[in-house]
Design an enzyme around this catalytic site. Structure first.
Site, PDB file in Angstrom:
ATOM      1  N   HIS A  67       0.985  -1.403  -0.002  1.00  0.00           N
ATOM      2  CA  HIS A  67      -0.052   0.035   0.112  1.00  0.00           C
ATOM      3  C   HIS A  67       0.711   1.151  -0.132  1.00  0.00           C
ATOM      4  CE1 HIS A  67      -3.216   2.511   1.436  1.00  0.00           C
ATOM      5  NE2 HIS A  67      -2.457   3.359   1.971  1.00  0.00           N
ATOM      6  N   GLU A  68       1.844   1.337   0.747  1.00  0.00           N
ATOM      7  CA  GLU A  68       2.858   2.392   0.960  1.00  0.00           C
ATOM      8  C   GLU A  68       3.564   2.682  -0.551  1.00  0.00           C
ATOM      9  OE1 GLU A  68       2.306   4.533   3.260  1.00  0.00           O
ATOM     10  OE2 GLU A  68       1.418   3.182   4.444  1.00  0.00           O
ATOM     11  N   HIS A 114       1.213   4.380  -2.920  1.00  0.00           N
ATOM     12  CA  HIS A 114       1.283   5.857  -2.628  1.00  0.00           C
ATOM     13  C   HIS A 114       2.373   6.364  -3.558  1.00  0.00           C
ATOM     14  CE1 HIS A 114      -1.826   6.594  -0.205  1.00  0.00           C
ATOM     15  NE2 HIS A 114      -1.528   5.981   0.826  1.00  0.00           N
ATOM     16  N   GLU A 130      -6.279   6.362  -1.456  1.00  0.00           N
ATOM     17  CA  GLU A 130      -6.391   5.279  -0.692  1.00  0.00           C
ATOM     18  C   GLU A 130      -6.610   3.944  -1.243  1.00  0.00           C
ATOM     19  OE1 GLU A 130      -4.512   5.133   2.119  1.00  0.00           O
ATOM     20  OE2 GLU A 130      -4.475   7.187   2.637  1.00  0.00           O
TER      21      GLU A 130
HETATM   22 ZN   LIG Z   1      -2.556   5.209   2.582  1.00  0.00          ZN
END
Ligand SMILES: [Zn+2]
Length: 287
Positions: free
Chosen positions: A156-157, A160, A221
């Site tokens: 997830h990071e 980003h 997100e």
């Molecule tokens: Zn996030």
């Protein structure tokens, strides 16, 4: 009591607190816009090769990375890092495998250098700062049940970073500061900014400060969640565990939670649902 369940937030306040204050006169803005040079470093609207999104990017990767350098140094000076070498080694191994998944996906350059820190606090959180700096808190490793779920957090990071979400957010804030005029131009040319358009409009041009905190949008997100699953899949992790992670987050969530539609942060169970749909659609697994 869980202090934070939405990983990724830390970066926002950290970076913006250290962002240079840009003050421009209205006359300067008008002249700058006319000359196309409000920001001498404008890279403008660009299509993200990995996501296909059209993004307003007023800052280059190097600029935004150097802005975050102080925040990262401060962070490491002020927050204890774990002395548990087993935990640190485990996180670094999972990181290594997950980032190789992102490389395999073609989203990350294999030569990129990363700085990964494991902080020794109870925060159920993780974050990424521009310049490939990744922070993971002991608290989130204790919530997770297996390596696959940690990979989901790290993926997830990485998402980003690939999505250039930090640069886009900074650009949105900057456009807000220079005012409605720049805002309207930007709104017309950026998918992401159009989501903030009404907020920026409501706040009004001159009243908006550069430091206005815009959290990552729901779109960012959810996009990071999905990119993370792609990297998990490439790395050979069990992608179903990403869904389980958000169910765990939801179970941990205590106290009143604002209705999802009012919040810029997606509800954990909505994230679990979106991921389930995505994993099935991609044929990674059947759940
Ligand atoms: Zn996030």
């Amino acid at each position: 009591m869980t202090r934070q369940i939405e990983f990724g937030e830390k970066f926002d306040s950290e970076l913006l607190a250290h962002a240079p204050r840009v003050r421009l006169s209205r006359r300067g803005i008008i002249m700058g816009l006319a000359a196309g040079s409000v920001f001498p470093f404008v890279s403008g609207c660009a299509t993200n090769a990995a996501t296909g999104d059209s993004q307003l990017l007023l800052f280059g990767d190097d600029q935004i990375a150097s802005m975050a350098a102080t925040a990262w140094t401060d962070m490491k000076a002020q927050t204890p890092q774990t002395s548990n070498s087993k935990l640190k080694g485990r996180v670094l191994n999972i990181w290594d495998r997950t980032i190789k998944g992102a490389v395999k996906e073609g989203h990350i350059n294999p030569n990129d250098q990363w700085d990964v820190a494991v902080f020794d606090t109870d925060d159920v959180n993780a974050f990424v700062m521009p310049g490939n700096r990744v922070g993971v808190y002991r608290g989130i490793t204790e919530l997770t049940e297996n390596d696959d779920q940690i990979s989901s957090v790290l993926g997830h990071e990485t998402g980003h970073v690939v999505g250039k979400h930090a640069a886009e957010r900074m650009s949105v804030s900057t456009a807000a500061q220079v005012g409605l005029m720049a805002g309207q131009i930007a709104v017309a040319s950026s998918d992401e900014l159009s989501k903030y358009g009404s907020t920026i409009g409501a706040l009004g041009g001159a009243a908006v400060q550069f430091g206005v905190i815009l959290p990552y949008s729901r779109k960012h997100e959810l996009q990071a969640d999905k990119l993370g699953v792609d990297y998990m899949h490439q790395a050979g992790y069990d992608v179903k565990q990403s869904v389980r992670l958000w169910e765990l987050m939801a179970a941990q969530s205590t106290g009143a939670r604002p209705p999802e539609f009012m919040s810029t942060h997606p509800d954990p169970l909505r994230r679990a649902d979106e991921l389930r749909t995505y994993i099935n659609a991609r044929g990674y697994a059947l759940i």
